[in-house]
Write a protein that holds these residues in place. Structure first.
Motif, PDB file in Angstrom:
ATOM      1  N   PHE A 276       0.639  -1.192  -0.030  1.00 55.46           N
ATOM      2  CA  PHE A 276       0.274   0.111   0.126  1.00 55.46           C
ATOM      3  C   PHE A 276       0.702   1.068  -0.009  1.00 55.46           C
ATOM      4  CE2 PHE A 276      -1.802  -3.701   2.677  1.00 55.46           C
ATOM      5  CZ  PHE A 276      -3.554  -3.408   1.721  1.00 55.46           C
ATOM      6  N   SER A 277       0.726   2.336  -0.663  1.00 53.91           N
ATOM      7  CA  SER A 277       1.325   3.088  -0.138  1.00 53.91           C
ATOM      8  C   SER A 277       1.487   3.931   1.185  1.00 53.91           C
ATOM      9  CB  SER A 277       0.343   4.253  -1.650  1.00 53.91           C
ATOM     10  OG  SER A 277      -0.661   5.088  -1.371  1.00 53.91           O
ATOM     11  N   LYS A 279       0.063   7.097   1.379  1.00 52.45           N
ATOM     12  CA  LYS A 279      -1.092   7.699   1.245  1.00 52.45           C
ATOM     13  C   LYS A 279      -2.554   7.046   1.684  1.00 52.45           C
ATOM     14  CE  LYS A 279       0.627  10.593  -2.099  1.00 52.45           C
ATOM     15  NZ  LYS A 279       1.420  10.685  -3.541  1.00 52.45           N
ATOM     16  N   ASN A 280      -2.512   6.021   1.184  1.00 50.02           N
ATOM     17  CA  ASN A 280      -3.513   4.760   1.422  1.00 50.02           C
ATOM     18  C   ASN A 280      -3.398   4.278   2.864  1.00 50.02           C
ATOM     19  OD1 ASN A 280      -4.577   4.671  -1.176  1.00 50.02           O
ATOM     20  ND2 ASN A 280      -3.401   3.763  -1.459  1.00 50.02           N
ATOM     21  N   SER A 283      -4.916   7.686   5.007  1.00 52.09           N
ATOM     22  CA  SER A 283      -6.189   7.651   4.563  1.00 52.09           C
ATOM     23  C   SER A 283      -6.633   6.114   5.996  1.00 52.09           C
ATOM     24  CB  SER A 283      -6.918   6.772   3.643  1.00 52.09           C
ATOM     25  OG  SER A 283      -6.309   8.173   2.204  1.00 52.09           O
ATOM     26  N   ALA A 284      -6.188   5.176   5.694  1.00 49.71           N
ATOM     27  CA  ALA A 284      -6.700   4.171   6.879  1.00 49.71           C
ATOM     28  C   ALA A 284      -6.635   4.493   7.472  1.00 49.71           C
ATOM     29  CB  ALA A 284      -5.999   2.545   6.374  1.00 49.71           C
ATOM     30  N   SER A 385      -6.424  13.150   4.086  1.00 50.99           N
ATOM     31  CA  SER A 385      -6.045  12.317   3.482  1.00 50.99           C
ATOM     32  C   SER A 385      -6.398  11.844   1.598  1.00 50.99           C
ATOM     33  CB  SER A 385      -5.808  11.204   4.079  1.00 50.99           C
ATOM     34  OG  SER A 385      -7.837  10.133   4.097  1.00 50.99           O
ATOM     35  N   LEU A 386      -8.171  11.460   1.519  1.00 51.74           N
ATOM     36  CA  LEU A 386      -8.845  11.770  -0.100  1.00 51.74           C
ATOM     37  C   LEU A 386      -7.574  12.366  -0.781  1.00 51.74           C
ATOM     38  CD1 LEU A 386     -12.333  10.721   1.272  1.00 51.74           C
ATOM     39  CD2 LEU A 386     -10.506   8.950   0.757  1.00 51.74           C
ATOM     40  N   ILE A 389      -4.506  11.391  -2.084  1.00 50.77           N
ATOM     41  CA  ILE A 389      -4.431  10.679  -3.021  1.00 50.77           C
ATOM     42  C   ILE A 389      -5.249  11.176  -4.078  1.00 50.77           C
ATOM     43  CG2 ILE A 389      -5.413   8.864  -3.470  1.00 50.77           C
ATOM     44  CD1 ILE A 389      -5.911   7.872  -0.770  1.00 50.77           C
ATOM     45  N   LYS A 393      -1.797  11.575  -7.400  1.00 48.00           N
ATOM     46  CA  LYS A 393      -2.822  10.824  -8.831  1.00 48.00           C
ATOM     47  C   LYS A 393      -2.680  11.882 -10.177  1.00 48.00           C
ATOM     48  CE  LYS A 393      -5.733   7.151  -7.060  1.00 48.00           C
ATOM     49  NZ  LYS A 393      -7.503   6.675  -7.361  1.00 48.00           N
TER      50      LYS A 393
END
Length: 401
Positions: A276-277, A279-280, A283-284, A385-386, A389, A393
C-alpha cells in the motif's frame, strides 16, 4: 559489506546512541506526566478543564522557537542549538517537581517547552547529516523503534512514580543532562555550513513548503496531534479516572499498551508500503481515528477498551511514520533543519490547541462531547487524506502525459 556487517558497524557508532538519547528526551515531556494529570489536579487544586494547560504551556514555545532554532541550526551548526536545548529541558523539567502552585508549574513548563522546541527536529536532521543510503534507512527504522519504546514505557513509568507523589514523574527529565554532556563531547560534526544567502535560503524554503502535497501533509500532522494530545492523552486519561476510577499506574499501563501496538505496527511499515502507498495508509489511519472516538463514549466496561486502544495504536503506527517519510523526501539538506522545524511547529500547534479546545468542550458540554469533537477532527482528516491521494494521482497523470 554485508547488511549484518553494516548493522554491526552502526551499533559501534556513538552518534547513533546520542541520537537515540535525543529522541527519548523529545517524547518525554508529555507522555511521562500524563498519567499524573488527575493527581496534579487534586494536589494543586486545579479544575479538570484546566489540566490540559500543562500540555498547552509546554507546546506553545515550540510554535515560536522551533523555526528560529531550525534556521540557526542550518546557518551555523546543530550542536549550538542542541546542547543548550537539552540542558534547559532537563533543568526546567526538574524545576517543575518543586513547583508550589499551578501557576508556577505552568511557568516552568513553558521554559521546558523552549528546551524541547528543537529536539524533535534535530534528531531527524542529525540522521540526515550523519548517514546516507541504506544506512540512513536503517537508522531511521531503529530511531522509530526507540521512539515507540519510549512512548510505551514513559506512561507506565510516570504512572508508577506518580504513586509516590504528583511531582515525581518530572524527575525523569534529568536524563536530558547526561545526553547533553555526551553530545557536547562526542557528537560528530559532519555538517557543511549552508552557503546560501539568507534571502535565497528563505525563498527556497518557502517554495518547498508551498507544495500542495506538503501543505496536505502538514494538515494531516496537525489533525493527528489534535487527536493524540487532546482526545487521547488528555481526555481519555480523564475518562479513565472519572468514569472508571483507575489509578495513575493503571492509566499509565493502558496508555503504554497502545504505544506497544504502535511500535509493532511501525516495525511492519516496510512490509506494508510494499503493498500500500503511504497515502493509503494515512487514509486508513484517519478512518480508524474517527471510528475509535465515536466508540469511546459508548464503552461501559473497562475491558472493552482493548479494541479501541489497539486500533489507536495501529493507526498511529501507520500514520505518523508515513507522513514523516513523505515529508523527508521534500527536505533538501541545505535547509533540512528549517524545513523539518515547520513540521515540528505544526505538531506543536496541534499539541497546544487540542487540550485547550477540548477543555472548552468539556467545560461547556460534557466529557463525552470531547470524544465526539475528536471524531469530527478524524473525519476532517479523512477528507484531507483523500485529497492527498487525488493530488498524487494528478501529479502522476501529468508526469506520464
Amino acid at each position: 559489506m554485508s547488511t549484518a556487517e553494516t548493522q554491526k558497524g552502526l551499533f559501534k557508532d556513538v552518534n547513533l546512541y546520542i541520537i537515540f538519547g535525543v529522541t527519548l528526551t523529545s517524547v518525554m515531556g508529555v507522555s511521562s506526566i500524563a498519567p499524573a494529570f488527575p493527581s496534579i489536579a487534586r494536589s494543586l487544586d486545579v479544575t479538570t478543564d484546566q489540566i490540559g494547560l500543562l500540555i498547552t504551556f509546554f507546546t506553545l514555545p515550540g510554535i515560536f522557537f522551533t523555526p528560529i532554532f531550525g534556521i540557526l541550526a542550518d546557518r551555523y551548526n546543530r550542536k549550538v542549538i542542541l546542547i543548550p536545548s537539552l540542558f534547559l529541558f532537563g533543568i526546567a523539567g526538574t524545576a517543575c517537581a518543586f513547583a508550589t502552585s499551578f501557576d508556577q508549574l505552568l511557568l516552568f513548563r513553558a521554559f521546558q517547552g523552549v528546551g524541547s522546541a528543537a529536539l524533535g527536529v534535530l534528531n531527524l536532521t542529525l540522521i540526515g547529516d550523519l548517514y546516507s543510503g541504506n544506512q540512513r534507512a536503517s537508522v531511521m527504522g531503529y530511531n522509530g523503534s526507540v521512539l515507540s519504546i519510549g512512548t510505551a514505557m514513559y506512561p507506565a513509568i510516570g504512572g508508577a512514580l506518580a504513586i509516590l507523589g504528583w511531582n515525581y514523574p518530572f524527575f525523569l527529565t534529568l536524563i536530558a543532562i547526561p545526553v547533553g554532556l555526551f553530545a557536547l563531547f562526542f557528537l560528530d560534526q559532519k555538517i557543511e555550513k549552508n552557503g546560501l544567502g539568507i534571502n535565497l535560503y528563505l525563498k527556497e524554503i518557502k517554495s518547498a513548503l508551498m507544495s500542495k502535497m506538503v501543505l496536505g501533509l502538514f494538515i494531516g500532522m496537525f489533525l493527528t496531534f489534535i487527536i493524540l494530545y487532546g482526545g487521547y492523552i488528555t481526555f481519555f486519561t480523564i475518562l479513565l479516572d472519572e468514569k472508571f476510577e483507575k489509578s495513575s499506574l493503571a492509566i499509565g499501563i493502558i496508555l503504554s499498551g497502545s504505544s506497544l501496538v504502535t511500535a509493532v505496527t511501525s516495525a511492519q511499515l516496510g512490509r506494508l508500503t510494499k503493498r500500500f502507498s503511504e497515502k493509503n495508509l494515512i487514509s486508513a489511519a484517519a478512518i480508524l481515528y474517527t471510528v475509535i472516538f465515536l466508540m469511546i463514549p459508548m464503552v461501559e466496561n473497562i475491558w472493552y477498551f482493548t479494541l479501541p486502544i489497539a486500533l489507536f495504536g495501529v493507526a498511529q503506527g501507520m500514520n505518523i511514520p508515513s507522513i514523516l517519510n513523505l515529508l523527508t523526501g521534500y527536505a533538501p539538506k541545505e535547509y533540512r533543519a528549517a524545513f523539518l522545524s515547520v513540521n515540528w511547529m505544526v505538531m506543536r500547534i496541534g499539541q497546544a490547541l487540542g487540550p485547550y479546545v477540548l477543555g472548552l468542550v468539556y467545560l461547556y458540554l460534557s466529557l463525552d462531547g470531547t470524544f465526539y469533537v475528536t471524531a469530527i477532527a478524524g473525519a476532517l482528516f479523512v477528507v484531507n487524506s483523500l485529497t492527498l491521494i487525488r493530488t498524487g494521482k494528478r501529479k502522476a497523470d501529468l508526469t506520464t502525459s
